[in-house]
Design an enzyme around this catalytic site. Structure first.
Site, PDB file in Angstrom:
ATOM      1  N   ARG A   1      15.398  49.471 -47.753  1.00 41.33           N
ATOM      2  CA  ARG A   1      14.311  48.513 -47.492  1.00 41.33           C
ATOM      3  C   ARG A   1      14.858  47.091 -47.421  1.00 41.33           C
ATOM      4  O   ARG A   1      15.797  46.755 -48.150  1.00 41.33           O
ATOM      5  CB  ARG A   1      13.253  48.595 -48.610  1.00 41.33           C
ATOM      6  CG  ARG A   1      12.486  49.896 -48.602  1.00 41.33           C
ATOM      7  CD  ARG A   1      11.529  49.960 -49.782  1.00 41.33           C
ATOM      8  NE  ARG A   1      11.740  51.182 -50.532  1.00 41.33           N
ATOM      9  CZ  ARG A   1      11.310  51.395 -51.763  1.00 41.33           C
ATOM     10  NH1 ARG A   1      10.632  50.454 -52.394  1.00 41.33           N
ATOM     11  NH2 ARG A   1      11.539  52.534 -52.371  1.00 41.33           N
TER      12      ARG A   1
ATOM     13  N   ARG B   1       2.705  59.958 -60.584  1.00 37.57           N
ATOM     14  CA  ARG B   1       3.012  58.536 -60.386  1.00 37.57           C
ATOM     15  C   ARG B   1       2.459  58.153 -59.017  1.00 37.57           C
ATOM     16  O   ARG B   1       2.838  58.732 -57.996  1.00 37.57           O
ATOM     17  CB  ARG B   1       4.517  58.308 -60.411  1.00 37.57           C
ATOM     18  CG  ARG B   1       4.911  56.901 -60.011  1.00 37.57           C
ATOM     19  CD  ARG B   1       6.425  56.754 -59.981  1.00 37.57           C
ATOM     20  NE  ARG B   1       6.793  55.461 -59.428  1.00 37.57           N
ATOM     21  CZ  ARG B   1       7.773  55.294 -58.542  1.00 37.57           C
ATOM     22  NH1 ARG B   1       8.478  56.320 -58.107  1.00 37.57           N
ATOM     23  NH2 ARG B   1       8.056  54.094 -58.088  1.00 37.57           N
TER      24      ARG B   1
ATOM     25  N   HIS C   1       7.051  49.427 -59.916  1.00 39.10           N
ATOM     26  CA  HIS C   1       7.959  49.886 -60.988  1.00 39.10           C
ATOM     27  C   HIS C   1       7.334  49.675 -62.370  1.00 39.10           C
ATOM     28  O   HIS C   1       8.037  49.548 -63.377  1.00 39.10           O
ATOM     29  CB  HIS C   1       9.327  49.159 -60.931  1.00 39.10           C
ATOM     30  CG  HIS C   1      10.209  49.650 -59.832  1.00 39.10           C
ATOM     31  ND1 HIS C   1      11.000  48.824 -59.082  1.00 39.10           N
ATOM     32  CD2 HIS C   1      10.409  50.901 -59.338  1.00 39.10           C
ATOM     33  CE1 HIS C   1      11.656  49.530 -58.177  1.00 39.10           C
ATOM     34  NE2 HIS C   1      11.310  50.804 -58.318  1.00 39.10           N
TER      35      HIS C   1
ATOM     36  N   MET D   1      24.798  52.935 -53.495  1.00 36.29           N
ATOM     37  CA  MET D   1      25.648  51.900 -54.084  1.00 36.29           C
ATOM     38  C   MET D   1      27.007  52.456 -54.526  1.00 36.29           C
ATOM     39  O   MET D   1      28.042  51.816 -54.323  1.00 36.29           O
ATOM     40  CB  MET D   1      24.925  51.258 -55.271  1.00 36.29           C
ATOM     41  CG  MET D   1      25.695  50.168 -55.950  1.00 36.29           C
ATOM     42  SD  MET D   1      26.172  48.833 -54.837  1.00 36.29           S
ATOM     43  CE  MET D   1      24.686  47.846 -54.796  1.00 36.29           C
ATOM     44  N   ARG D   2      26.988  53.652 -55.124  1.00 33.80           N
ATOM     45  CA  ARG D   2      28.258  54.216 -55.611  1.00 33.80           C
ATOM     46  C   ARG D   2      29.242  54.385 -54.449  1.00 33.80           C
ATOM     47  O   ARG D   2      30.410  54.033 -54.541  1.00 33.80           O
ATOM     48  CB  ARG D   2      27.984  55.565 -56.276  1.00 33.80           C
ATOM     49  CG  ARG D   2      29.118  56.042 -57.137  1.00 33.80           C
ATOM     50  CD  ARG D   2      28.756  57.264 -57.914  1.00 33.80           C
ATOM     51  NE  ARG D   2      27.429  57.796 -57.600  1.00 33.80           N
ATOM     52  CZ  ARG D   2      26.808  58.707 -58.318  1.00 33.80           C
ATOM     53  NH1 ARG D   2      27.375  59.177 -59.390  1.00 33.80           N
ATOM     54  NH2 ARG D   2      25.627  59.169 -57.980  1.00 33.80           N
TER      55      ARG D   2
ATOM     56  N   GLU E   1      10.157  57.079 -66.623  1.00 30.37           N
ATOM     57  CA  GLU E   1       8.798  56.949 -66.068  1.00 30.37           C
ATOM     58  C   GLU E   1       7.951  58.171 -66.431  1.00 30.37           C
ATOM     59  O   GLU E   1       6.745  58.062 -66.658  1.00 30.37           O
ATOM     60  CB  GLU E   1       8.875  56.806 -64.542  1.00 30.37           C
ATOM     61  CG  GLU E   1       9.504  55.487 -64.109  1.00 30.37           C
ATOM     62  CD  GLU E   1       9.957  55.474 -62.670  1.00 30.37           C
ATOM     63  OE1 GLU E   1      10.595  56.465 -62.227  1.00 30.37           O
ATOM     64  OE2 GLU E   1       9.711  54.481 -61.968  1.00 30.37           O
TER      65      GLU E   1
ATOM     66  N   ASN F   1       6.578  62.950 -59.998  1.00 29.41           N
ATOM     67  CA  ASN F   1       6.964  61.623 -59.524  1.00 29.41           C
ATOM     68  C   ASN F   1       7.625  61.817 -58.159  1.00 29.41           C
ATOM     69  O   ASN F   1       8.810  62.112 -58.057  1.00 29.41           O
ATOM     70  CB  ASN F   1       7.934  61.033 -60.559  1.00 29.41           C
ATOM     71  CG  ASN F   1       8.403  59.646 -60.207  1.00 29.41           C
ATOM     72  OD1 ASN F   1       8.155  59.139 -59.107  1.00 29.41           O
ATOM     73  ND2 ASN F   1       9.108  59.033 -61.140  1.00 29.41           N
TER      74      ASN F   1
ATOM     75  N   LYS G   1      10.592  64.197 -58.751  1.00 35.37           N
ATOM     76  CA  LYS G   1      10.993  64.394 -60.151  1.00 35.37           C
ATOM     77  C   LYS G   1       9.816  65.021 -60.887  1.00 35.37           C
ATOM     78  O   LYS G   1       8.659  64.696 -60.607  1.00 35.37           O
ATOM     79  CB  LYS G   1      11.347  63.050 -60.793  1.00 35.37           C
ATOM     80  CG  LYS G   1      12.623  62.449 -60.203  1.00 35.37           C
ATOM     81  CD  LYS G   1      12.955  61.107 -60.813  1.00 35.37           C
ATOM     82  CE  LYS G   1      14.189  60.525 -60.117  1.00 35.37           C
ATOM     83  NZ  LYS G   1      14.220  59.090 -60.053  1.00 35.37           N
TER      84      LYS G   1
ATOM     85  N   GLU H   1      21.939  51.228 -64.772  1.00 38.17           N
ATOM     86  CA  GLU H   1      22.424  52.003 -65.925  1.00 38.17           C
ATOM     87  C   GLU H   1      23.889  52.408 -65.781  1.00 38.17           C
ATOM     88  O   GLU H   1      24.579  52.588 -66.783  1.00 38.17           O
ATOM     89  CB  GLU H   1      21.583  53.291 -66.076  1.00 38.17           C
ATOM     90  CG  GLU H   1      20.172  53.047 -66.547  1.00 38.17           C
ATOM     91  CD  GLU H   1      19.263  54.257 -66.324  1.00 38.17           C
ATOM     92  OE1 GLU H   1      19.767  55.399 -66.258  1.00 38.17           O
ATOM     93  OE2 GLU H   1      18.033  54.055 -66.209  1.00 38.17           O
TER      94      GLU H   1
HETATM   95  P1  ADP Z   1      15.608  56.068 -57.190  1.00 32.81           P
HETATM   96  O1  ADP Z   1      15.017  54.722 -56.873  1.00 32.81           O
HETATM   97  O2  ADP Z   1      15.701  56.958 -55.989  1.00 32.81           O
HETATM   98  O3  ADP Z   1      15.024  56.742 -58.422  1.00 32.81           O
HETATM   99  P2  ADP Z   1      17.994  55.862 -58.805  1.00 32.81           P
HETATM  100  O4  ADP Z   1      17.427  55.094 -59.935  1.00 32.81           O
HETATM  101  O5  ADP Z   1      18.373  57.277 -59.042  1.00 32.81           O
HETATM  102  O6  ADP Z   1      17.127  55.722 -57.507  1.00 32.81           O
HETATM  103  O7  ADP Z   1      19.307  55.060 -58.329  1.00 32.81           O
HETATM  104  C1  ADP Z   1      20.074  55.488 -57.244  1.00 32.81           C
HETATM  105  C2  ADP Z   1      21.179  54.468 -57.002  1.00 32.81           C
HETATM  106  O8  ADP Z   1      21.988  54.400 -58.170  1.00 32.81           O
HETATM  107  C3  ADP Z   1      22.074  54.826 -55.838  1.00 32.81           C
HETATM  108  O9  ADP Z   1      22.382  53.674 -55.072  1.00 32.81           O
HETATM  109  C4  ADP Z   1      23.321  55.321 -56.549  1.00 32.81           C
HETATM  110  O10 ADP Z   1      24.499  55.157 -55.782  1.00 32.81           O
HETATM  111  C5  ADP Z   1      23.341  54.385 -57.748  1.00 32.81           C
HETATM  112  N1  ADP Z   1      24.251  54.879 -58.769  1.00 32.81           N
HETATM  113  C6  ADP Z   1      24.137  55.976 -59.548  1.00 32.81           C
HETATM  114  N2  ADP Z   1      25.246  56.111 -60.313  1.00 32.81           N
HETATM  115  C7  ADP Z   1      26.066  55.067 -60.011  1.00 32.81           C
HETATM  116  C8  ADP Z   1      27.354  54.624 -60.457  1.00 32.81           C
HETATM  117  N3  ADP Z   1      28.046  55.311 -61.365  1.00 32.81           N
HETATM  118  N4  ADP Z   1      27.867  53.506 -59.898  1.00 32.81           N
HETATM  119  C9  ADP Z   1      27.213  52.817 -58.962  1.00 32.81           C
HETATM  120  N5  ADP Z   1      25.984  53.176 -58.507  1.00 32.81           N
HETATM  121  C10 ADP Z   1      25.437  54.283 -59.023  1.00 32.81           C
END
Ligand code: ADP
Length: 399
Positions: free
Chosen positions: A241, A93, A180, A284-285, A381, A12, A19, A333
């Site tokens: 994006r 994927r 997705h 986001m984190r 996925e 992926n 991945k 999640e």
């Molecule tokens: P991708 O589309 O690259 O597979 P992911 O599903 O791994 O992305 O999601 C990545 C996003 O999830 C990032 O913005 C990351 O900061 C956010 N994220 C992961 N853990 C947390 C958390 N504990 N709190 C807030 N955002 C989080």
């Protein structure tokens, strides 16, 4: 690779990660290990992997910032795993396939078609094609299978697929496809497993909120609409994006800023979204950590939650009500704060979050009396790719 070929490798490839997972061909496929090359394109790339049986984790630094070198290092690492000799096929994927939606073996013709359309999805397709070709070069006898992210949305009614441009373009396949799909198919399968068929046949909104983010409206198990359209750049604001953009902005950039196609592509896919608004980062984190001291980070988080809320409202209208709301992917999640802000004000739809459950990322995060059941489901996925590959292999043995 001769004896006991009874496993499937899934690949992926994303813009900043690859991945992978290895499954034994069973029903359902049994995951043996999974992992990820993180930080692709940076000097801090590393290969992280987990033995799915023991949950033991390991990581090794990858001394390269180059995508194809990292992919070659991944193959070298895979070759050292004892299960490597058992690989019967690789499932990839593939985000965009235009008219191709069902899983199919990757032939020279399909590869040529994918190359032709990669201009529509420059974020994902060129990287996926590169990975296919690297494996093809080293293991020409190995079956490779394309699993399309658009498949889940093939059921959308034509009104949800239509773009309001002259009809001659839709004849060329310029329409809304949605993405997705592997993640959404897994979420629906898992919902059926944990909550039963009746719930899975209800009115459901799926929110896949990661770096790439989208929502889907599902009724009677079928996708009715989704926020991404012709390409995965559209819909909800994402890490880098734009999401939906007034077409007039494109015209402005071309006319007034004298932007060419390459610069426009870079702007809408790599410089915009949360990164563009915050001017600091797409994660986001980290934005949540910065928002107390940086108003730009606060605005990025606010826009993400606001737009997600709007889509939930719109899809409740499409479905004529709502029974289940599912959060998934990195943000969905793991971020109680973002989920809370999205759901705040949606009580009129019957959504009532239970704060302690939400804080603990529990499987059900709504109150016992909430009309809408709000769930968190960790997406997978890779499993959906493995299932599709096993089905195709079994089918070709039987026929
Ligand atoms: P991708 O589309 O690259 O597979 P992911 O599903 O791994 O992305 O999601 C990545 C996003 O999830 C990032 O913005 C990351 O900061 C956010 N994220 C992961 N853990 C947390 C958390 N504990 N709190 C807030 N955002 C989080």
């Amino acid at each position: 690779m001769k004896a006991n070929r009874n496993s499937v490798l899934t690949i992926n490839g994303g813009s900043s990660s690859i991945k992978f997972a290895l499954f034994n061909k069973e029903e359902p496929p049994l995951q043996l290990f999974h992992g990820e090359i993180e930080g692709m394109g940076s000097k801090n790339a590393q290969l992280r992997f987990t033995n799915s049986m023991t949950a033991q984790q390991n990581s090794i630094p990858l001394p390269t910032a180059d995508y194809s070198e990292a992919a070659n290092l991944l193959i070298k690492w895979l070759e050292k795993q004892q299960e490597f000799v058992s690989i019967e096929a690789i499932g990839h994927r593939i985000v965009h396939g235009m008219k191709h939606t069902n899983p199919e073996p990757i032939t020279a013709t399909l590869l040529a078609e994918l190359k032709q359309i990669s201009v529509y999805d420059p974020v994902h397709l060129p990287l996926a094609i590169m990975l296919i070709e690297i494996f093809q070069k080293q293991y020409p006898d190995l079956t490779q299978i394309a699993c399309f992210d658009t498949s889940f949305h093939a059921s959308m009614p034509s009104v949800a697929k239509q773009l309001a441009i002259p009809r001659r373009f839709s004849d060329k396949g310029i329409q809304r496809y949605g993405f997705h799909g592997l993640s959404y198919a897994y979420l629906m399968q898992e919902l059926k497993r944990v909550a039963g068929n009746e719930t899975a046949q209800g009115k459901i909104i799926l929110a896949h909120l990661g770096n790439g983010a989208s929502l889907a409206a599902v009724k009677e198990g079928k996708s009715m609409d989704t926020s991404m359209g012709f390409t995965p750049t559209s819909g909800l604001v994402m890490g880098t994006r734009t999401g939906d953009l007034d077409p007039g902005v494109g015209l402005y950039l071309i006319e007034s800023e004298k932007m060419n196609a390459k610069q426009f592509n870079h702007l809408i896919n790599h410089e915009s979204g949360l990164l563009g608004i915050s001017e600091t980062n797409a994660d986001m984190r980290e934005l949540l950590e910065q928002e107390g001291t940086d108003h730009r980070a606060a605005e990025a988080v606010e826009l993400f939650c606001y737009q997600t809320k709007k889509w939930i409202g719109a899809y409740a209208a499409v479905l004529g009500g709502l029974d289940t709301l599912i959060f998934s992917a990195g943000i969905g999640e793991h971020s109680p704060e973002v989920r809370k802000r999205i759901c705040d004000g949606l009580q009129f739809l019957g959504i009532e979050l239970d704060e302690p459950r939400n804080e603990k990322n529990e499987a059900i995060i709504s109150t016992d009396t909430s009309k809408v059941c709000v769930r968190i489901i960790k997406t997978n996925e890779e499993l959906m790719i493995a299932i599709a590959v096993c089905e195709l292999l079994n089918h070709s043995v039987k026929s």
